[in-house]
Design an enzyme around this catalytic site. Structure first.
Site, PDB file in Angstrom:
ATOM      1  N   SER A 226       3.650 100.517 -49.899  1.00 41.85           N
ATOM      2  CA  SER A 226       4.141  99.401 -49.106  1.00 41.85           C
ATOM      3  C   SER A 226       5.231  99.906 -48.179  1.00 41.85           C
ATOM      4  O   SER A 226       6.191 100.532 -48.629  1.00 41.85           O
ATOM      5  CB  SER A 226       4.703  98.291 -50.014  1.00 41.85           C
ATOM      6  OG  SER A 226       5.355  97.308 -49.233  1.00 41.85           O
ATOM      7  N   ARG A 227       5.076  99.672 -46.891  1.00 40.91           N
ATOM      8  CA  ARG A 227       6.124 100.072 -45.946  1.00 40.91           C
ATOM      9  C   ARG A 227       7.385  99.235 -46.160  1.00 40.91           C
ATOM     10  O   ARG A 227       8.488  99.687 -45.914  1.00 40.91           O
ATOM     11  CB  ARG A 227       5.647  99.886 -44.504  1.00 40.91           C
ATOM     12  CG  ARG A 227       4.249 100.390 -44.221  1.00 40.91           C
ATOM     13  CD  ARG A 227       4.181 101.896 -44.043  1.00 40.91           C
ATOM     14  NE  ARG A 227       2.834 102.286 -43.647  1.00 40.91           N
ATOM     15  CZ  ARG A 227       1.920 102.815 -44.446  1.00 40.91           C
ATOM     16  NH1 ARG A 227       2.216 103.040 -45.702  1.00 40.91           N
ATOM     17  NH2 ARG A 227       0.727 103.139 -44.004  1.00 40.91           N
ATOM     18  N   LEU A 228       7.202  98.010 -46.609  1.00 43.22           N
ATOM     19  CA  LEU A 228       8.336  97.108 -46.811  1.00 43.22           C
ATOM     20  C   LEU A 228       9.051  97.405 -48.118  1.00 43.22           C
ATOM     21  O   LEU A 228      10.262  97.289 -48.224  1.00 43.22           O
ATOM     22  CB  LEU A 228       7.847  95.654 -46.792  1.00 43.22           C
ATOM     23  CG  LEU A 228       8.907  94.572 -46.721  1.00 43.22           C
ATOM     24  CD1 LEU A 228       9.714  94.719 -45.444  1.00 43.22           C
ATOM     25  CD2 LEU A 228       8.257  93.207 -46.772  1.00 43.22           C
TER      26      LEU A 228
END
Length: 410
Positions: A226-228
């Protein structure tokens, strides 16, 4: 497909279709658009039945497996146009593309019929450009309410209105895309999957080996990104889940040794027991939903059980994780005069990154809870989240422990 369906049912039930009093602009019930790209009719009927029974607002855009390639190719673009229509009315939209592998195959079919030159895996050279154009249409926009409805506003217009404290006629609306892509023989580095991964903000990789071992959803923790990250979680869930990935990696490493028939020491066996509890906990039935509070309670139970195994001289280490209190009668391997409950809470908070350590040198940025017997580095939201009764200033470590355990047992 099953995972995407569960996501839609879980999050579609939240929110309300009634405008918020005083604002009168935003409809907080999401619209879900399921795009069936070259699917069997029977499969789509099953999805329709589950979504209809859940009471969510949804639309199905469907092309069948035997439809012409040109029709299959146009399906996700038609679905995205419908999503933009609802977004421009102020609704938040989630659109599922199931799946973009079939879409890429249809585009390849059409391109080869048009005698366009084939590229890698016979796909046309602009397949990446095609999918990036499609997915980049999912975005967050500013909308300004006028007498005739909503119109698009720029970020600059919103900033000017915000500086003048006149944002009551502005809202944001978004489209969130959940593209699904197939892998052949678990080849994660194939052309179309790597294209989609490079466009999106993360991926969930579903491993067939885990599915064959009755793990659902079969999420491969190492290859899922997940980039977040944890920024979307509240502080409690972020602290609880920070160690899970490392624990599962240790579990997989030790399982390789046990597969080869090698003898494990007690620490290795404890790591396997701890990891297997997480694997069992994360198994879900179809359309299963769980609140964040219940999830946090179960994760806390697993960690507490681990510490009780480590620091209590217990022969029954396979006991059910819910029966925490039964271990309290056993002797602790700690220094004489120390509080067993304080010892356990320090270990628990240390492992779950809450950082509960009594300290004299507290930095200004630290989150401090003033208990009756001193200052501790604890997130104050921890007490509120787990609904531990009583004022912190009147609590001791023992009363905090008792309140926490009673919360987990409810």
């Amino acid at each position: 497909t099953a995972l995407a369906k569960t996501i839609m049912v879980n999050y579609g039930a939240k929110g309300t279709a009634i405008d918020i009093a005083g604002k009168g602009l935003k409809n907080h019930k999401k619209v879900f658009i399921y795009t069936a790209i070259g699917k069997k009719i029977s499969e789509v009927k099953s999805i329709y039945a589950d979504l209809a029974a859940s009471g969510i607002d949804f639309i199905i855009v469907m092309t069948k497996a035997n439809d012409p390639a040109s029709l299959v190719y146009i399906a996700p673009f038609a679905a995205t146009s419908i999503a933009e229509f609802y977004r421009d009315q102020g609704r938040d939209v989630v659109i599922v593309y199931d799946d973009l592998t079939n879409h890429a195959n249809a585009y390849r079919h059409v391109s080869l019929l048009l005698k366009r030159p084939p590229g890698r895996e016979a796909y046309p050279g602009d397949i990446f450009y095609l999918h990036s154009r499609l997915l980049e249409r999912s975005s967050n926009v500013f909308l300004q309410h006028t007498g005739s409805g909503f119109v698009h506003a720029s970020a600059e217009e919103y900033t000017i209105a915000n500086d003048a404290d006149k944002t009551d006629r502005f809202i944001t609306a978004s489209i969130t895309a959940l593209p699904i892509v197939q892998t052949k023989e678990s080849d994660f580095s194939a052309y179309v999957p790597t294209n989609i991964v490079s466009i999106t903000d993360g991926q969930i990789y579903l491993d067939p080996a885990l599915m064959n071992n009755d793990v659902f959803p079969a999420i491969h923790v190492g290859l899922s990104v997940s980039r977040l990250g944890g920024d979307a979680q509240n502080g409690i869930m972020k602290a609880l889940t920070k160690s899970i990935k490392g624990d599962l990696a240790s579990y997989n490493d030790k399982m390789k040794y046990s597969t080869y028939g090698l003898e494990l020491d007690e620490i290795g066996k404890r790591i396997i027991r701890h990891g297997s509890r997480f694997i069992t906990f994360f198994k879900q039935t179809l359309l299963h939903t769980s609140s964040e509070f219940d999830t946090a309670k179960e994760i806390s139970n697993i960690y507490l059980m681990r510490f009780l195994e480590e620091y209590y001289e217990s022969s029954n280490s396979q006991q059910d994780i819910r029966n925490i209190e039964t271990h309290l009668k056993r002797p602790l391997a700690i220094k004489e005069g120390d509080s067993p409950k304080e010892y356990i809470m320090n270990k628990y908070f240390g492992m779950t990154k809450f950082g509960m350590k009594k300290t004299k040198d507290i930095a200004p940025s630290d989150v401090v809870v003033e208990l009756k017997d001193g200052s501790y580095l604890i997130q104050s939201a921890f007490i509120d989240f787990f609904r531990i009764e009583g004022e912190p200033s009147n609590m001791t470590i023992e009363t905090l422990y008792d309140g926490f355990i009673s919360c987990l047992k409810k």
